[in-house]
Design an enzyme around this catalytic site. Structure first.
Site, PDB file in Angstrom:
ATOM      1  N   GLY A  12      64.044  42.688 -12.583  1.00  0.00           N
ATOM      2  CA  GLY A  12      64.157  42.222 -11.198  1.00  0.00           C
ATOM      3  C   GLY A  12      62.855  41.973 -10.469  1.00  0.00           C
ATOM      4  O   GLY A  12      62.832  41.957  -9.237  1.00  0.00           O
ATOM      5  N   SER A  13      61.772  41.732 -11.197  1.00  0.00           N
ATOM      6  CA  SER A  13      60.507  41.519 -10.476  1.00  0.00           C
ATOM      7  C   SER A  13      60.535  40.198  -9.688  1.00  0.00           C
ATOM      8  O   SER A  13      59.972  40.117  -8.595  1.00  0.00           O
ATOM      9  CB  SER A  13      59.305  41.567 -11.430  1.00  0.00           C
ATOM     10  OG  SER A  13      59.263  40.437 -12.260  1.00  0.00           O
ATOM     11  N   HIS A 111      62.011  29.675 -14.880  1.00  0.00           N
ATOM     12  CA  HIS A 111      61.883  29.771 -16.343  1.00  0.00           C
ATOM     13  C   HIS A 111      60.405  29.914 -16.708  1.00  0.00           C
ATOM     14  O   HIS A 111      59.566  29.187 -16.168  1.00  0.00           O
ATOM     15  CB  HIS A 111      62.483  28.522 -17.008  1.00  0.00           C
ATOM     16  CG  HIS A 111      62.438  28.597 -18.496  1.00  0.00           C
ATOM     17  ND1 HIS A 111      63.298  29.396 -19.230  1.00  0.00           N
ATOM     18  CD2 HIS A 111      61.594  28.017 -19.397  1.00  0.00           C
ATOM     19  CE1 HIS A 111      63.005  29.285 -20.509  1.00  0.00           C
ATOM     20  NE2 HIS A 111      61.975  28.456 -20.635  1.00  0.00           N
TER      21      HIS A 111
HETATM   22  C1  GRF Z   1      61.237  36.127 -16.083  1.00  0.00           C
HETATM   23  O1  GRF Z   1      60.188  35.823 -16.958  1.00  0.00           O
HETATM   24  C2  GRF Z   1      62.092  34.923 -15.853  1.00  0.00           C
HETATM   25  O2  GRF Z   1      61.371  33.743 -15.816  1.00  0.00           O
HETATM   26  C3  GRF Z   1      62.984  34.929 -17.058  1.00  0.00           C
HETATM   27  O3  GRF Z   1      63.289  36.285 -17.250  1.00  0.00           O
HETATM   28  C4  GRF Z   1      62.233  37.081 -16.730  1.00  0.00           C
HETATM   29  C5  GRF Z   1      62.858  38.013 -15.735  1.00  0.00           C
HETATM   30  O4  GRF Z   1      61.949  38.907 -15.213  1.00  0.00           O
HETATM   31  N1  GRF Z   1      64.126  34.073 -16.873  1.00  0.00           N
HETATM   32  P1  GRF Z   1      62.340  39.766 -13.943  1.00  0.00           P
HETATM   33  O5  GRF Z   1      63.671  40.455 -14.257  1.00  0.00           O
HETATM   34  O6  GRF Z   1      62.435  38.865 -12.779  1.00  0.00           O
HETATM   35  O7  GRF Z   1      61.232  40.765 -13.823  1.00  0.00           O
END
Ligand code: GRF
Length: 217
Positions: A12-13, A111
């Site tokens: 969830g960052s 992405h």
């Molecule tokens: C991110 O790299 C996003 O681009 C991809 O999955 C990852 C999720 O990271 N689709 P977070 O959960 O938002 O930290």
């Protein structure tokens, strides 16, 4: 303020970055709901800490396309809360036609590659193994495919010679956090339209209602 729901499966960052950017006035969205398909997702803890409503909707199958029943539950949850836009942030599911029709031109994804290169899973490792000199991230509209929708905004990241795949992924993630808030801000505060696959921003106009010449297919 535009009411936004975030769908997330992971730590969830990106979700946190969107919440913090909103609080700092970097975009005019109010994140009112976090839905996860994974009961243990870190994004749920972040939402609770931030006082944002959470829902867990666990589809029957552990991965892949959302089944119809789950998709309807996602859609109804958003409609009941008058959600206007949906942001996917590490949401490891493919959306179906109902959600996409219900929120036509209003579903975004982030992405971790410069699309159309390296769609799908582990994009950062795909790019690193391919030996690219530049990778990055893409904010795009969501369509029926996997990472195929029209591009809103991209940020490039140089792969340094000594980078491991994890190093590259970490630097891309920093840019993801900036790119998502910037894309949301541009879409929600500026005039834009879609011409074919191209999203065109008008630098001389501002409008609270985003515009689209033709519906995303
Ligand atoms: C991110 O790299 C996003 O681009 C991809 O999955 C990852 C999720 O990271 N689709 P977070 O959960 O938002 O930290």
């Amino acid at each position: 303020m535009t009411r936004i729901a975030v769908f997330a499966s992971g730590k969830g960052s990106n979700f946190r970055a969107l919440v913090e950017a909103g609080k700092a006035g970097a975009h005019p969205g109010e994140i009112v709901l976090l839905i996860s398909d994974k009961p243990g997702a870190g994004a749920l803890d972040i939402a609770r800490d931030c006082g944002i409503e959470t829902l867990v909707i666990e589809p029957v199958k552990p991965r892949g396309r959302l089944d119809e029943t789950s998709e309807l539950r996602f859609l109804e949850a958003c409609r009941e809360r008058a959600v206007e836009w949906i942001c996917l942030a590490g949401f490891m599911r493919i959306l179906g036609d109902r959600l996409l029709a219900g929120y036509a031109d209003r579903v975004l994804n982030i992405h971790p590659s410069l699309l159309p290169s390296f769609p799908g899973l582990d994009a950062q490792t795909q790019a690193w193994e391919h030996g690219v000199g530049v990778s990055g991230c893409t904010v795009h509209f969501v369509d029926r495919g996997v990472d195929t929708g029209p591009i809103v905004l991209q940020r490039a990241v140089i792969r340094e010679p000594e980078d491991s795949a994890a190093d590259l992924a970490a630097r891309i993630l920093v840019q993801e956090h900036l790119a998502y808030a910037e894309a949301l801000s541009r879409l929600l505060t500026g005039a834009w339209r879609r011409q074919g696959r191209r999203i065109l921003f008008d630098p001389f106009m501002t409008s609270n209602t985003s515009q689209s010449e033709d519906k995303l297919s």
